[in-house]
Design an enzyme around this catalytic site. Structure first.
Site, PDB file in Angstrom:
ATOM      1  N   ASN A  78       7.345  71.573   5.448  1.00  0.00           N
ATOM      2  CA  ASN A  78       6.052  71.254   4.854  1.00  0.00           C
ATOM      3  C   ASN A  78       5.977  69.749   4.644  1.00  0.00           C
ATOM      4  O   ASN A  78       6.518  69.208   3.676  1.00  0.00           O
ATOM      5  CB  ASN A  78       5.881  72.001   3.530  1.00  0.00           C
ATOM      6  CG  ASN A  78       5.781  73.500   3.715  1.00  0.00           C
ATOM      7  OD1 ASN A  78       4.739  74.005   4.138  1.00  0.00           O
ATOM      8  ND2 ASN A  78       6.859  74.208   3.428  1.00  0.00           N
ATOM      9  N   GLU A  79       5.300  69.078   5.586  1.00  0.00           N
ATOM     10  CA  GLU A  79       5.214  67.634   5.548  1.00  0.00           C
ATOM     11  C   GLU A  79       4.260  67.172   4.453  1.00  0.00           C
ATOM     12  O   GLU A  79       3.471  67.958   3.913  1.00  0.00           O
ATOM     13  CB  GLU A  79       4.720  67.115   6.905  1.00  0.00           C
ATOM     14  CG  GLU A  79       5.619  67.461   8.086  1.00  0.00           C
ATOM     15  CD  GLU A  79       6.837  66.544   8.213  1.00  0.00           C
ATOM     16  OE1 GLU A  79       7.293  66.001   7.179  1.00  0.00           O
ATOM     17  OE2 GLU A  79       7.326  66.372   9.341  1.00  0.00           O
ATOM     18  N   PRO A  80       4.326  65.884   4.056  1.00  0.00           N
ATOM     19  CA  PRO A  80       3.371  65.359   3.070  1.00  0.00           C
ATOM     20  C   PRO A  80       1.933  65.689   3.450  1.00  0.00           C
ATOM     21  O   PRO A  80       1.529  65.535   4.598  1.00  0.00           O
ATOM     22  CB  PRO A  80       3.630  63.848   3.127  1.00  0.00           C
ATOM     23  CG  PRO A  80       5.075  63.735   3.498  1.00  0.00           C
ATOM     24  CD  PRO A  80       5.313  64.864   4.476  1.00  0.00           C
TER      25      PRO A  80
END
Length: 511
Positions: A78-80
Site C-alpha cells: 500500500n503505497e503513499p
C-alpha cells in the site's frame, strides 16, 4: 502481497520466499496457506482479490498481522496515498519501491511494476498487529510512522489508530525516535562529550547556523537548558564542539608527520601498510575513493581486497556485449579454439531460453564475475596500484547464485585471516554502511571482525598496532557528529573519483 506478474516458481516471488523461510520449516497443512497468486491472467485478478477477502472473512478474520515497512512508509504494497478503506487489489509500485526491491532481481528493469496487495482496511481489521523494522535505512520512516500525524501519505502512520499494534525495531531503526535522537527531551541525560557533540551538531543543523553562532536562546528553545546548566554558556559549549569537529578534518588519512596529538590518525609508523576491504568490486572507489587515492599518493602501501565477486549485479545484456567482443577478437586474431566456441554457444543457448526470474548457470556467474574483476582492476590501475596489491577473495558465503546469501562461514574467515597475516596492516578500512539492501556489507564486516579477533587471540603481534576504520558511502552516510575522520576533496579530486567510478560500466542502473 505478491508481485504481479510473477510465477510461483520464481525465486523472487513471495510465495517462494515464504516457502524457504517458513512453510518448509513447520508442519503447516498446505491447504491452510493462502497467498495472492501473481501468475493469473490480468482479467482474473479482480475476482481473485474478492475471493481472497471472502476467505479471510470465512476464517473469522485475521488474529495476527505481521508487517514490514517500506522506505516511503508503505505496508504490504500500500503505497503513499492508498485509501484507508482499500481492500485486496492490484496496485502500482512506485519507482522508489521498485528500486528498493531491485536487489532481489538481476537488474532494476526486471522488478514488476505491479503487485497484488492486501488493503489498508483489511490490515487494520486484524485483532493484533506487529510491525518489524531493522537497520539505519528505516530510521527516518519509523520516526514518521510512530511520531508523525496519522496520514495516508505515510500508510504505516495509520497503525497509530489501531487498538493493539506494536513496533519491534532494533536500535539502528529506532535511532531517529525522540528518546534516542534527542534523549534530553525525554528525560535526564548524562552529558558526555559524545552526547554534547550530538546535541550541538543537531541543534546547528536544525537552526541552519554554524556551531559558533549558536546562542543561549537557541539552546533554551531546543530543550537544552540542562546542558547550559551543566557545561556553561553557549560560547563555551560551541568552542568545545567546534574544536572537536575541526580536528576530525584532515587531508592525511594515513597520519601526518609532525601533526599534534589531536590528529585523528597517529603519525607513526610511516609509511603505513593499509588494507582496504571492499565488499563489492566498486565499494572502494564509490565510498572512499578520495581517501583511497590520498593514501596511495602520500606513499603508503595500499592493498585492496575485493571480498565478493559481485557477479549477480551484471545484466545478461552486458554479458552478451562482452561475449560478442570475445568472439570478434578470436575471429580477428585467428586464434579460436573448439573449447571456447562450445562455451560461447552454451552461454548463448542458456540465455536464449532463460526466463526473466531464472537463476544464472555456474558458467554465466563465472563470466559475470570476470567482468566485475576487470572493472575493479581498471580502477586500481587508474589509482596507480600495482597488480600484486590487488586481491580478489571470492568469499564463499556470496556464491549462492541468488540474492540471498549464506551466513559467514569458517572458510570466509580463513581466507581473510590469511590475507591479513600476509599484509600485516597498520590500518584496515572496512565498509560500515550496513544499510546495504543485499546484506552483503554486514556479512563482509562480520568476516573482517572475526578474522581480526581470531588473529589477536592467536597472538599475532601486529594486531595491537592496527587501527580499524569504517567507511560509509553508497547506501548510508555518517551523521556529522559520528565522524572521527573526514577527508576533504577539491572539485578536481571529486572529478577524478567520478572517473574512477565510471570504470564500473556494468553497474549503471537499467530501469
Amino acid at each position: 502481497d505478491e508481485y504481479y506478474p510473477i510465477g510461483r516458481t520464481a525465486y523472487q516471488s513471495y510465495y517462494q520466499f515464504m516457502q524457504r523461510h517458513l512453510f518448509q520449516h513447520v508442519d503447516i497443512d498446505p491447504a491452510n496457506i493462502h497467498l495472492p497468486d501473481g501468475s493469473l491472467p490480468k482479467e482474473a485478478v479482480r475476482a481473485h482479490c474478492a475471493a481472497y477477502e471472502e476467505a479471510i472473512a470465512a476464517a473469522g478474520g485475521i488474529d495476527l498481522q505481521l508487517l514490514g515497512i517500506g522506505h516511503n512508509g508503505h505496508i504490504g504494497f500500500n503505497e503513499p496515498g492508498s485509501g484507508l478503506h482499500t481492500r485486496t487489489r492490484l496496485v502500482n509500485l512506485e519507482p522508489g519501491t521498485r528500486m528498493a526491491n531491485s536487489y532481489e532481481f538481476a537488474n532494476p528493469g526486471q522488478v514488476p511494476r505491479l503487485a497484488i496487495s492486501m488493503g489498508l482496511s483489511t490490515i487494520l481489521q486484524a485483532r493484533r498487529i506487529v510491525l518489524l523494522a531493522w537497520g539505519p535505512g528505516k530510521a527516518r520512516i519509523v520516526r514518521q510512522a510512530v511520531e508523525g500525524q496519522p496520514s495516508e501519505s505515510v500508510p504505516a502512520s495509520l497503525l497509530q489508530q489501531h487498538a493493539d499494534c506494536r513496533f519491534v525495531v532494533d536500535t539502528a531503526a529506532a535511532a531517529e525516535l525522540t528518546r534516542l535522537r534527542a534523549p534530553w527531551l525525554a528525560g535526564e541525560v548524562e552529558w558526555t562529550s559524545a552526547t554534547v557533540r550530538r546535541a550541538v551538531v543537531r541543534l546547528a543543523l536544525e537552526k541552519g547556523k554554524p556551531v559558533l553562532w549558536l546562542t543561549n536562546k537557541d539552546y533554551t528553545e531546543a530543550g537544552l537548558g540542562d546542558l547550559l546548566a551543566d557545561r556553561g554558556d553557549a560560547y563555551t559549549i560551541n568552542l568545545e564542539v567546534y574544536y572537536a569537529l575541526r580536528d576530525s578534518i584532515t587531508g592525511w588519512p594515513g597520519g601526518k608527520q609532525g601533526a599534534g596529538p589531536s590528529h585523528p590518525e597517529r603519525a607513526e609508523p610511516w609509511p603505513k601498510r593499509v588494507l582496504l576491504f571492499s565488499p563489492h568490486p566498486d565499494d572502494d572507489i564509490i565510498s572512499m575513493g578520495g581517501t583511497f587515492r590520498r593514501l596511495h599518493e602520500q606513499g603508503h602501501t595500499v592493498h585492496v581486497a575485493y571480498q565478493t565477486s559481485g557477479n549477480i549485479a551484471v545484466t545478461d545484456e552486458f554479458l552478451l556485449r562482452h561475449l560478442d567482443f570475445a568472439a570478434g577478437f578470436e575471429a580477428a586474431a585467428g586464434d579460436g579454439n573448439e573449447q571456447t566456441g562450445r562455451a560461447l554457444q552454451e552461454v548463448h543457448a542458456y540465455l536464449a531460453q532463460k526466463g526473466p526470474h531464472d537463476l544464472d548457470s555456474p558458467l554465466i556467474r563465472s563470466l559475470k564475475g570476470l567482468i566485475r574483476r576487470g572493472e575493479a582492476r581498471a580502477t586500481c590501475r587508474y589509482v596507480g596500484l600495482p597488480e600484486d596489491q590487488v586481491h580478489f577473495q571470492n568469499l564463499p558465503f556470496y556464491e549462492t547464485g541468488t540474492i540471498e546469501k549464506n551466513p559467514m562461514g569458517p572458510e570466509d574467515v580463513r581466507i581473510t585471516k590469511e590475507l591479513l597475516q600476509s599484509v600485516r596492516p597498520h590500518q584496515v578500512f572496512a565498509a560500515g554502511d550496513l544499510a546495504d539492501p543485499h546484506g552483503t556489507h554486514k556479512v563482509c564486516l562480520d568476516v573482517v571482525l572475526q578474522a581480526l579477533k581470531e588473529l589477536k587471540e592467536s597472538g599475532a603481534d601486529w594486531v595491537g598496532d592496527c587501527r580499524l576504520w569504517l567507511y560509509k558511502g553508497a547506501w548510508q552516510e555518517w551523521d556529522v557528529e559520528e565522524i572521527d575522520m573526514a577527508v576533504p576533496m577539491s572539485p578536481g579530486q571529486v572529478l577524478e573519483k567520478r572517473h574512477g567510478i565510471f570504470m564500473h560500466q556494468s553497474q549503471k542502473d537499467i530501469v
